[in-house]
Design a protein around this motif. Structure first.
Motif, PDB file in Angstrom:
ATOM      1  N   CYS A  39       0.827  -1.209   0.000  1.00  0.00           N
ATOM      2  CA  CYS A  39       0.000   0.000   0.000  1.00  0.00           C
ATOM      3  C   CYS A  39       0.861   1.258   0.000  1.00  0.00           C
ATOM      4  O   CYS A  39       0.348   2.356  -0.181  1.00  0.00           O
ATOM      5  N   CYS A  40       2.158   1.111   0.193  1.00  0.00           N
ATOM      6  CA  CYS A  40       3.051   2.276   0.249  1.00  0.00           C
ATOM      7  C   CYS A  40       3.550   2.656  -1.145  1.00  0.00           C
ATOM      8  O   CYS A  40       4.258   3.651  -1.293  1.00  0.00           O
ATOM      9  N   PHE A  42       2.742   4.297  -3.917  1.00  0.00           N
ATOM     10  CA  PHE A  42       1.717   5.238  -4.378  1.00  0.00           C
ATOM     11  C   PHE A  42       1.574   5.228  -5.902  1.00  0.00           C
ATOM     12  O   PHE A  42       0.464   5.232  -6.421  1.00  0.00           O
ATOM     13  N   CYS A  79       5.835   5.929  -1.191  1.00  0.00           N
ATOM     14  CA  CYS A  79       5.766   6.874  -0.079  1.00  0.00           C
ATOM     15  C   CYS A  79       7.181   7.266   0.367  1.00  0.00           C
ATOM     16  O   CYS A  79       8.038   6.391   0.550  1.00  0.00           O
ATOM     17  N   ALA A  81       8.205   8.016   3.135  1.00  0.00           N
ATOM     18  CA  ALA A  81       8.530   7.492   4.466  1.00  0.00           C
ATOM     19  C   ALA A  81       8.914   6.014   4.406  1.00  0.00           C
ATOM     20  O   ALA A  81       9.259   5.419   5.432  1.00  0.00           O
ATOM     21  N   LEU A  82       8.843   5.428   3.230  1.00  0.00           N
ATOM     22  CA  LEU A  82       9.233   4.030   3.096  1.00  0.00           C
ATOM     23  C   LEU A  82      10.757   3.939   3.071  1.00  0.00           C
ATOM     24  O   LEU A  82      11.422   4.650   2.311  1.00  0.00           O
ATOM     25  N   CYS A  88       8.211   0.735   6.633  1.00  0.00           N
ATOM     26  CA  CYS A  88       7.814   2.098   6.994  1.00  0.00           C
ATOM     27  C   CYS A  88       8.744   2.617   8.089  1.00  0.00           C
ATOM     28  O   CYS A  88       8.904   1.972   9.125  1.00  0.00           O
ATOM     29  N   ILE A  90       8.163   5.250   9.780  1.00  0.00           N
ATOM     30  CA  ILE A  90       7.383   5.974  10.804  1.00  0.00           C
ATOM     31  C   ILE A  90       6.204   5.118  11.258  1.00  0.00           C
ATOM     32  O   ILE A  90       5.126   5.633  11.548  1.00  0.00           O
ATOM     33  N   ARG A  94       2.365   6.312  11.731  1.00  0.00           N
ATOM     34  CA  ARG A  94       1.726   6.340  10.412  1.00  0.00           C
ATOM     35  C   ARG A  94       0.283   6.822  10.530  1.00  0.00           C
ATOM     36  O   ARG A  94      -0.357   6.629  11.551  1.00  0.00           O
ATOM     37  N   PRO A  95      -0.214   7.421   9.444  1.00  0.00           N
ATOM     38  CA  PRO A  95      -1.539   8.041   9.518  1.00  0.00           C
ATOM     39  C   PRO A  95      -2.685   7.026   9.524  1.00  0.00           C
ATOM     40  O   PRO A  95      -2.490   5.827   9.302  1.00  0.00           O
ATOM     41  N   CYS A  98      -3.273   4.643   6.576  1.00  0.00           N
ATOM     42  CA  CYS A  98      -2.374   3.484   6.493  1.00  0.00           C
ATOM     43  C   CYS A  98      -2.829   2.384   7.443  1.00  0.00           C
ATOM     44  O   CYS A  98      -2.400   1.240   7.307  1.00  0.00           O
ATOM     45  N   PHE A 137      -0.469  12.926   1.529  1.00  0.00           N
ATOM     46  CA  PHE A 137       0.618  12.656   2.481  1.00  0.00           C
ATOM     47  C   PHE A 137       1.795  13.628   2.345  1.00  0.00           C
ATOM     48  O   PHE A 137       2.200  14.264   3.323  1.00  0.00           O
TER      49      PHE A 137
HETATM   50  S1  SF4 Z   1       3.425   6.242   6.123  1.00  0.00           S
HETATM   51 FE1  SF4 Z   1       4.398   4.228   6.245  1.00  0.00          FE
HETATM   52  S2  SF4 Z   1       2.706   2.743   6.081  1.00  0.00           S
HETATM   53 FE2  SF4 Z   1       1.945   4.714   5.337  1.00  0.00          FE
HETATM   54  S3  SF4 Z   1       2.258   4.695   3.112  1.00  0.00           S
HETATM   55 FE3  SF4 Z   1       4.067   5.679   4.037  1.00  0.00          FE
HETATM   56  S4  SF4 Z   1       5.581   4.040   4.336  1.00  0.00           S
HETATM   57 FE4  SF4 Z   1       3.561   3.073   4.005  1.00  0.00          FE
END
Ligand code: SF4
Length: 149
Positions: A39-40, A42, A79, A81-82, A88, A90, A94-95, A98, A137
């Motif tokens: 799911c990360c 995008f 993402c 943040a990946l 991940c 964070i 994470r929000p 997610c 995001f």
């Molecule tokens: S915040 Fe973390 S869980 Fe959410 S899309 Fe980004 S990497 Fe994936």
């Protein structure tokens, strides 16, 4: 006549978002997130989580806790943040999206009616923080890191 609540301080805002995430975790909805990171992606999925201000502030705290000051776009469109290990960076920060949406492997989208009250709490906090609704995001977390709100 309703009276608008005063804007919360940062600590109160973060505490409220964490409380909402805890309440979500206590819900009976079956989730099986194993950090597969599908799911990360995008660009591949064509979907990006959107964040209220409180969520963005907490995610920004996670970025800083991971030792970064900014999020740089990834060349593969995933993402930012990946991490390079495909995890991940964070995860605990994470929000909401997610935690509830996107990932079929984790159980698929939780029906909105099961979490509508939590979404309303996030939206109410967004309003009290001067936000104007959820934003994608990268924009939301980028502004939080820049101290734009
Ligand atoms: S915040 Fe973390 S869980 Fe959410 S899309 Fe980004 S990497 Fe994936």
């Amino acid at each position: 006549m309703s009276r608008r609540q005063p804007s919360p301080g940062l600590a109160d805002a973060l505490a409220e978002v964490r409380a909402i995430y805890r309440d979500l975790a206590d819900r009976p909805a079956e989730r099986d997130c194993r950090s597969l990171a599908g799911c990360c992606q995008f660009r591949q999925t064509g979907r990006t989580p959107v964040l209220t201000r409180g969520e963005a502030l907490l995610a920004a705290k996670g970025v800083r806790a991971a030792g970064r000051k900014q999020l740089k776009p990834r060349p593969d469109g995933a993402c930012p943040a990946l991490g390079v290990d495909n995890r991940c960076t964070i995860y605990d920060f994470r929000p909401f999206g997610c935690r509830t949406h996107f990932c079929a492997a984790a159980g698929g989208m939780i029906p909105r009616r099961q979490v509508a009250d939590l979404i309303q709490r996030l939206e109410a906090l967004d309003e009290r923080l001067g936000g104007d609704g959820s934003r994608p995001f990268e924009a939301a977390v980028g502004d939080a890191l820049d101290g734009a709100f």
